[in-house]
Every structure is written in C-alpha cells, then in structure tokens.
Design a protein around this motif. Structure first.
Motif, PDB file in Angstrom:
ATOM      1  N   GLU B 236     -44.811  -1.482  47.618  1.00 36.55           N
ATOM      2  CA  GLU B 236     -44.664  -0.521  48.827  1.00 36.55           C
ATOM      3  C   GLU B 236     -45.913   0.470  48.986  1.00 36.55           C
ATOM      4  OE1 GLU B 236     -42.226   2.740  46.310  1.00 36.55           O
ATOM      5  OE2 GLU B 236     -40.859   0.725  47.173  1.00 36.55           O
ATOM      6  N   LEU B 237     -47.098   0.102  48.170  1.00 29.95           N
ATOM      7  CA  LEU B 237     -48.712   0.270  48.637  1.00 29.95           C
ATOM      8  C   LEU B 237     -48.750  -0.207  50.066  1.00 29.95           C
ATOM      9  CD1 LEU B 237     -50.768   1.736  45.856  1.00 29.95           C
ATOM     10  CD2 LEU B 237     -49.899   2.540  47.740  1.00 29.95           C
ATOM     11  N   GLY B 238     -48.352  -1.504  49.943  1.00 26.20           N
ATOM     12  CA  GLY B 238     -49.008  -2.384  51.522  1.00 26.20           C
ATOM     13  C   GLY B 238     -50.143  -3.297  50.288  1.00 26.20           C
ATOM     14  N   ALA B 239     -50.099  -3.559  49.361  1.00 24.83           N
ATOM     15  CA  ALA B 239     -51.602  -3.930  48.619  1.00 24.83           C
ATOM     16  C   ALA B 239     -51.096  -5.240  48.880  1.00 24.83           C
ATOM     17  CB  ALA B 239     -51.961  -3.439  48.160  1.00 24.83           C
ATOM     18  N   MET B 240     -49.644  -5.933  48.170  1.00 19.67           N
ATOM     19  CA  MET B 240     -49.404  -7.371  48.443  1.00 19.67           C
ATOM     20  C   MET B 240     -48.188  -7.442  48.403  1.00 19.67           C
ATOM     21  SD  MET B 240     -50.256  -7.598  43.817  1.00 19.67           S
ATOM     22  CE  MET B 240     -50.226  -9.549  44.010  1.00 19.67           C
ATOM     23  N   PRO B 241     -47.684  -8.362  49.705  1.00 17.78           N
ATOM     24  CA  PRO B 241     -46.151  -8.680  49.848  1.00 17.78           C
ATOM     25  C   PRO B 241     -45.585  -9.063  48.875  1.00 17.78           C
ATOM     26  CG  PRO B 241     -47.721  -9.559  50.728  1.00 17.78           C
ATOM     27  CD  PRO B 241     -48.589  -9.318  49.471  1.00 17.78           C
ATOM     28  N   PRO B 242     -43.761  -9.158  48.891  1.00 16.51           N
ATOM     29  CA  PRO B 242     -43.338  -9.382  47.680  1.00 16.51           C
ATOM     30  C   PRO B 242     -43.130 -11.291  47.618  1.00 16.51           C
ATOM     31  CG  PRO B 242     -41.773  -8.317  50.244  1.00 16.51           C
ATOM     32  CD  PRO B 242     -43.379  -8.030  49.945  1.00 16.51           C
ATOM     33  N   ASP B 243     -43.689 -11.669  49.029  1.00 17.88           N
ATOM     34  CA  ASP B 243     -43.894 -13.398  48.011  1.00 17.88           C
ATOM     35  C   ASP B 243     -45.311 -13.624  47.385  1.00 17.88           C
ATOM     36  OD1 ASP B 243     -45.709 -12.841  50.069  1.00 17.88           O
ATOM     37  OD2 ASP B 243     -44.863 -14.429  51.314  1.00 17.88           O
ATOM     38  N   THR B 244     -45.778 -12.446  47.510  1.00 18.63           N
ATOM     39  CA  THR B 244     -47.146 -12.966  45.999  1.00 18.63           C
ATOM     40  C   THR B 244     -46.383 -12.274  44.688  1.00 18.63           C
ATOM     41  OG1 THR B 244     -48.109 -10.913  46.057  1.00 18.63           O
ATOM     42  CG2 THR B 244     -48.398 -12.404  47.575  1.00 18.63           C
ATOM     43  N   ILE B 245     -45.427 -11.571  44.469  1.00 20.29           N
ATOM     44  CA  ILE B 245     -45.056 -10.811  43.102  1.00 20.29           C
ATOM     45  C   ILE B 245     -44.576 -11.961  42.311  1.00 20.29           C
ATOM     46  CG2 ILE B 245     -43.530  -9.509  42.132  1.00 20.29           C
ATOM     47  CD1 ILE B 245     -43.413  -7.451  44.259  1.00 20.29           C
ATOM     48  N   ALA B 246     -45.472 -11.825  41.123  1.00 12.35           N
ATOM     49  CA  ALA B 246     -45.356 -13.526  39.799  1.00 12.35           C
ATOM     50  C   ALA B 246     -45.086 -13.215  38.775  1.00 12.35           C
ATOM     51  CB  ALA B 246     -46.642 -13.608  39.615  1.00 12.35           C
ATOM     52  N   LEU B 247     -44.281 -11.425  38.452  1.00 16.11           N
ATOM     53  CA  LEU B 247     -43.523 -11.306  37.750  1.00 16.11           C
ATOM     54  C   LEU B 247     -42.284 -10.500  37.607  1.00 16.11           C
ATOM     55  CD1 LEU B 247     -44.645 -10.125  33.643  1.00 16.11           C
ATOM     56  CD2 LEU B 247     -42.688  -8.672  34.896  1.00 16.11           C
ATOM     57  N   THR B 248     -41.145 -10.810  37.388  1.00 17.21           N
ATOM     58  CA  THR B 248     -39.848  -9.473  37.051  1.00 17.21           C
ATOM     59  C   THR B 248     -39.741  -9.412  36.610  1.00 17.21           C
ATOM     60  OG1 THR B 248     -38.206 -12.126  37.805  1.00 17.21           O
ATOM     61  CG2 THR B 248     -39.687 -10.669  39.863  1.00 17.21           C
ATOM     62  N   CYS B 249     -38.659  -8.517  36.102  1.00 17.57           N
ATOM     63  CA  CYS B 249     -37.241  -8.166  35.009  1.00 17.57           C
ATOM     64  C   CYS B 249     -35.841  -9.073  35.538  1.00 17.57           C
ATOM     65  CB  CYS B 249     -37.055  -6.836  34.560  1.00 17.57           C
ATOM     66  SG  CYS B 249     -35.973  -6.712  33.180  1.00 17.57           S
ATOM     67  N   ARG B 250     -35.988 -10.188  34.440  1.00 21.32           N
ATOM     68  CA  ARG B 250     -34.154 -10.670  34.733  1.00 21.32           C
ATOM     69  C   ARG B 250     -32.784 -10.294  34.010  1.00 21.32           C
ATOM     70  NH1 ARG B 250     -34.958 -15.100  37.868  1.00 21.32           N
ATOM     71  NH2 ARG B 250     -37.252 -15.267  38.605  1.00 21.32           N
ATOM     72  N   ALA B 251     -32.265  -9.779  34.869  1.00 23.71           N
ATOM     73  CA  ALA B 251     -31.712  -8.271  34.108  1.00 23.71           C
ATOM     74  C   ALA B 251     -30.064  -9.173  34.363  1.00 23.71           C
ATOM     75  CB  ALA B 251     -31.293  -7.322  34.922  1.00 23.71           C
ATOM     76  N   THR B 252     -29.056  -8.507  34.122  1.00 18.38           N
ATOM     77  CA  THR B 252     -27.161  -8.803  33.801  1.00 18.38           C
ATOM     78  C   THR B 252     -26.954  -7.522  34.654  1.00 18.38           C
ATOM     79  OG1 THR B 252     -27.511 -10.169  31.957  1.00 18.38           O
ATOM     80  CG2 THR B 252     -25.147 -10.088  32.745  1.00 18.38           C
TER      81      THR B 252
END
Lengths: 353, 353
Positions: B236-252
């Motif tokens: 949201e700050l524009g500091a890292m685009p989403p295609d660089t995000i390396a950690l997610t929480c997998r949810a159901t």
C-alpha cells in the motif's frame, strides 16, 4: 518471592483471577444457566482446571488444535464454537477427539451441515447451529437456523442446539442493546427449530461486556472468555473496573526520550488490537490517566498526563487492550499468589488450526 | 508436494524470498554500504543463513533473547538496535553473549551509557548511540549524540557509532522526506561526535519503505527488515509490488454468511496491526481489489469488491498488513520451493526480553 523473569512478561494476580472466576460462576448458578468459558482467552490447562472446579460444565474453544490440547489435559466436554469446514484431515482429527471427549462443533450453512454429516456421522460429534445476532461475522439469520438444523439431522448428526456471539456488544453504545439482540435472535432460532420439528437442548450465548445484561431466561448456557482476566477494553467499556484486572504485562522503563516514558512492552507482547473506542494502545494499571500513545513492536510510548516520569529501569504494570491477543503471544503466564511466581504454560498458544 | 499443514499457516515463496534478498544485497553493494538486516522480521536461522550468504555483514536484532537464539545458531556479528536498560540479569546475559559473538547494543541517554559501562566495561561489548530522526520514539536529539558517546567512552565502552530508524517513513506522505530527515540527523550526530573528539565508524539507518531513497552517502550501513517478505503495508505504501511478496497466510473459506467471504485467518495468525493508511485488515494476493473489512481472532471477513465468492472449503493466500507481527505469532514457516514444503522454525518467536 522467586526471581522475576526478564521484562516484558505477563503476570497474573491469582487472588483476582480466583475472584473473577468465582463471581461469574456464582452469577451463572444464580441465574440457572450453565457456564462454558471460552478458553481461547487463556489457553492454559492450569486455568481451565480452576474454571471447572468452580462449576463450569466444560470449555468453549475456537479451533480443533485448542480442543486437542485441552483433551490431552483431561477436559472431557468441549465445544468448538466455530463454523468449521472439514478437510479430510480435520475430520480425522475430530474423529480422534470424539473418542476422548464429549465434542460439539458449529455449523452455519446447509453445505457445511451436509459435509460434516458425511465426515462425522456415527461418531457422536454433535453440532450447534450458529446464528448472527448482530455482529455480522458468521452465523445464519435466526429464522434460517431450523433449515440448517434439519439438514444436519438429515445428515445423521446429533443436533444439540443453537449459539450466537453478540460481539457487537464490544461498543460503549451497543453493550445493552446487543444483549437484547442476542435474546431476540436466539428466540427466533428456537422458533425456527420448532418449525422443522426440532427442539434445541442448548441455547448458548454471552460475552464478557454483556455479562450482567444477558437475558438469562432466553439462554441455557453462557460462554464468556475475558471475564477472568479483564483488559483495557473491558475497563474502557465499563464492564470490568481496574481493581478486577488480573493480568498485566510487566515492563521496564527503557528511555525518557523526548521527555516521555518509553517501555519495553511493544505490540509483540501486548498485541496491536485497538478498537474504535480505545483511547490508546493500552493502559497502566497504577496510572489511570496515562495512555500508550505510540506502540511499535518493542516500544510503548506513554503519555503520563503530567505525572513525574518513573525512573529509567523501574518496572510498571501495563494493561493490554485485548487480553486474548496478549496471551496468544506468550509461551508462559507467571502466576503470582503473593508468595511465589509459578509458570503456567500457554499450552494452546498458536494452535490456530 | 508434501501434504500441506492445516490452515491457517504461513507459507514462503522461496524463489521470491531469494530474489528479494539478492536484490537488496546487490543494491547495498552497489551503493557501498554494509547490509545488516533486521532479523526481528523473520526470527529464523534458516533465513539468516540466506542473508549472510548473500553478503550481509551480520544481523540486527531487537532483544537480548533474539541475540541469544541467533548466536546459538552460529551468527557471529550481532547488533541489538535497542536502548537496553541493563538489569543485573540482562548484564549477565550480555557478558555471556560477548564470548560468542561480536556484539553491540544501543544507548540513548547518559544514564544508560554510565550503567552500561559499569556492567560491561572490559567485555568488548560496543555501543552505538541512538538518535531520533523524526519518528519520536527513542533516541536522543542528533546534536546530543556526542554527549552520550562521550559518557559511554568515559565509562570504558567501545563507542562504535550512531544509528537511527526513520520509522516515520511508514507513511505515503513522508516516505521521501523521512530519508532526508535521516540523512540530516545522522550528519548532525556525526558532527556532534566530532565536537567531543570522537569519530563514528558506523553510521547506520535505513528501513524497507525508504530503501530506494536512503542517502547512502550519509550512511555506512542499512538495517531493513521487511524487504525479504513484503506485506500489505509495503504494497500500500508502493514500496514493494505484490509480485515481490514472498510470505502469505494460507486460509480456508469457512463461511459465506451474509453473502460475504469469511476466512479462518484471524488476528491470531495475521496480527492486528492497522496503520492509519491501511485500507483494511489485510489483502488477498490474487484478488487485488478485495479487502479484509472485519478481523477478529479467528475470522477474516472479506469484501471481494463484486467478485464471485470462492466456494466453501477453498484455500486463498492472504497478505498480512505487517509481516513482522504475523511471523511472531507462528512457530513454523512453511517454505515452498515448488517441489516440497519444508518447515523452518521461528526459533526466536516470543523472545521479547
């Protein structure tokens, strides 16, 4: 007194804890409702034992993992108050649990009822239908409870009853009306059960902020969680006065930068919860006018409202905004009975799935 | 692929992690500054190893407990970037650590410098003076850095230099000017050192949102933390685009109550951080228009902005607002290299003191 652990750490006033547990148990008994405390708040087998000894009929938990931990510690009656969607592995774990405890889980759709029946029919695992009483999170509309209950019965599951969580009562404006909403939603759900020829044995609700306002004539069971510790939210809602708060984070004054008080109790120990009505990032138990005005991972910056700053290195008692979040960050609670500090493991910490 | 753990769990895209580590290491090398990543973000010896192999000169940590964990895992150069106030027990732990690693800690007052000297003189533990570059948390005014440095030297401590954290750069409006403020504060601090006849070897700053704007000519070292994972804040700050995000929480997906999407990834796994500029309680990696509009301990209610709801039981990838908080809630990170899921322990989780 044994040597204190390094700050920041969570400390329990055992006398206050016991008084909170006894007071709520007595209130439930006087009102003729069962008490099934929500153990997500403390995640501690030591504390569960105190609740059960005071008359709780069993525990509420939020996850299969929490249920597993408490079953391992001998708790024999568990309700997972959550609309689980059963993966194959989740179903296997619930079948294992059903052999060790009286077990019930939540459902909030016909689809989930059918899937749960397919996975758990014949195991004795019961279901309660969740209804939405105004929080607008999970739960069906109260008038649809019977349809879900009928689907669960059709799928071969014991249908124990209906439950709700009046979570919109976490608001200074809505504390009273949320208890009214809860009673109305549960009454509508019971009527909806009867429309399909079912009679709920359990009608379950309750929360800490609505505890004194719950329409106990409309319920058979209450499931408060926070009541045993208290926190800054309950203090600010007026639901629990500060002299009942039984858990604090002990913190050290590490800096006077900028003429303010900076403590080592950051969001990694207090949690970052900040409800819309919160007046800060946490409170100081012995300084009611103070507020945490800036909270980062390892720093709490406090506005002391004109008081003289405690010296560098002194220890203060911080009240977290939301105690469930603080406990879920700790591996150990330190229980202070006035003569010794005893470690109580947060055995179900991090058991989110 | 090995069987996935129960949701909610934290999953790392190992290829993206590696690319983030390499890109920042290359940028630091090209700018001629040392990279000392802040390990509070990952708390993982496995990831520390990747950072050190890519050229990091050592690690930054926030607490003595974190330093102990990384020293146990063989990290030989550690900076506790925090103004520690040394209890007797804290001093003992630091003396132990000094035998196993090159160790430096922060100070931000004459009093702390004197106390630190009394406790650690002769052990080789060095200090850096913290200055406030605009976040107004800890740190002395830049012009006072020399006074604190002189007190530390007088107390017998090696004075290594000066550091700051431009944390006010976590803001869309201030990202650029925070890097300017940092450079100005550090220059003033260096001048203040020289006024008392001291020369700082290390001039340390940096943060993930200001990474591309840091005045590297004014620093010798940068200490970003989040850059290796990214999170919804950086997005949201524009500091890292989403295609660089390396950690997610997998949810159901557990419920469609009220026609909305409800996931089992609540604040007990995502954390409750919500910066003033945040547009929700978290994002979905593959649904950029979606927002978590209601976050409680075990529920994330998502507004999908008109998209069709994924079916009950399906799995989605959630991006936490603040990845440091999410990691600090997990005991394990699940590393996905495309062929297997490997568990990486969050070895320093909960080591807050």
């Amino acid at each position: 007194m044994s040597q204190s652990p390094a700050t920041p750490y969570l400390r329990i006033d055992v006398a206050r804890l016991g008084a909170n547990i006894e007071r709520t148990a007595a209130r439930a008994a006087a009102a003729g409702v069962s008490l099934r405390p929500h153990a997500k708040t403390h995640k501690s087998p030591d504390i569960a034992r105190l609740q059960l000894e005071a008359g709780a009929i069993g525990l509420t938990v939020a996850t299969i993992g929490e249920a597993e931990v408490f079953a391992e510690h001998g708790v024999e009656d568990l309700f997972i108050a959550y609309p689980l969607w059963l993966s194959d592995d989740a179903a296997r774990r619930l079948r294992d649990l059903a052999g060790r405890a009286d077990l019930a889980i939540g459902v909030d759709s016909v689809g989930a009822a059918q899937r749960t029946g397919a996975a758990l029919e014949g195991t004795g695992v019961a279901v309660l239908v969740e209804v939405d009483s105004g929080q607008h999170r999970t739960g069906v509309a109260p008038g649809d409870a019977g349809v879900v209950a009928a689907a669960a019965a059709e799928a071969g599951l014991p249908v124990r009853g209906v439950f709700t969580f009046p979570g919109h009562g976490y608001s200074p404006e809505l504390m009273g009306s949320a208890a009214d909403d809860e009673a109305a939603a549960l009454a509508a759900a019971v009527a909806s059960f009867r429309d399909v020829g079912l009679e709920p044995d359990v009608v379950s609700g309750g929360s800490t902020p609505t505890l004194t306002q719950t329409h106990t004539d409309a319920l058979t069971e209450i499931r408060p969680g926070v009541y045993l510790f208290g926190d800054a939210q309950q203090w600010e809602l007026g639901a629990m006065p500060p002299d009942t708060i039984a858990l604090t984070c002990r913190a050290t004054v590490v800096s006077h930068a900028g003429g303010r008080l900076v403590l080592d109790s950051g969001s990694k120990v207090l949690g970052a919860d900040r409800a819309p009505y919160a007046t800060g990032g946490g409170r100081l138990l012995d300084h009611p006018a103070a507020r945490i005005v800036q909270l980062s991972e390892h720093h709490a910056v406090v506005d002391l409202a004109g008081e003289t700053l405690p010296p560098l290195g002194s220890e203060v008692a911080v009240v977290p905004n939301h105690v469930c979040a603080a406990v879920n960050l700790a591996d150990t609670l330190w229980a202070d009975d006035g003569t010794a500090l005893v470690s109580w493991p947060v055995a179900a910490r991090g058991r989110n799935g």
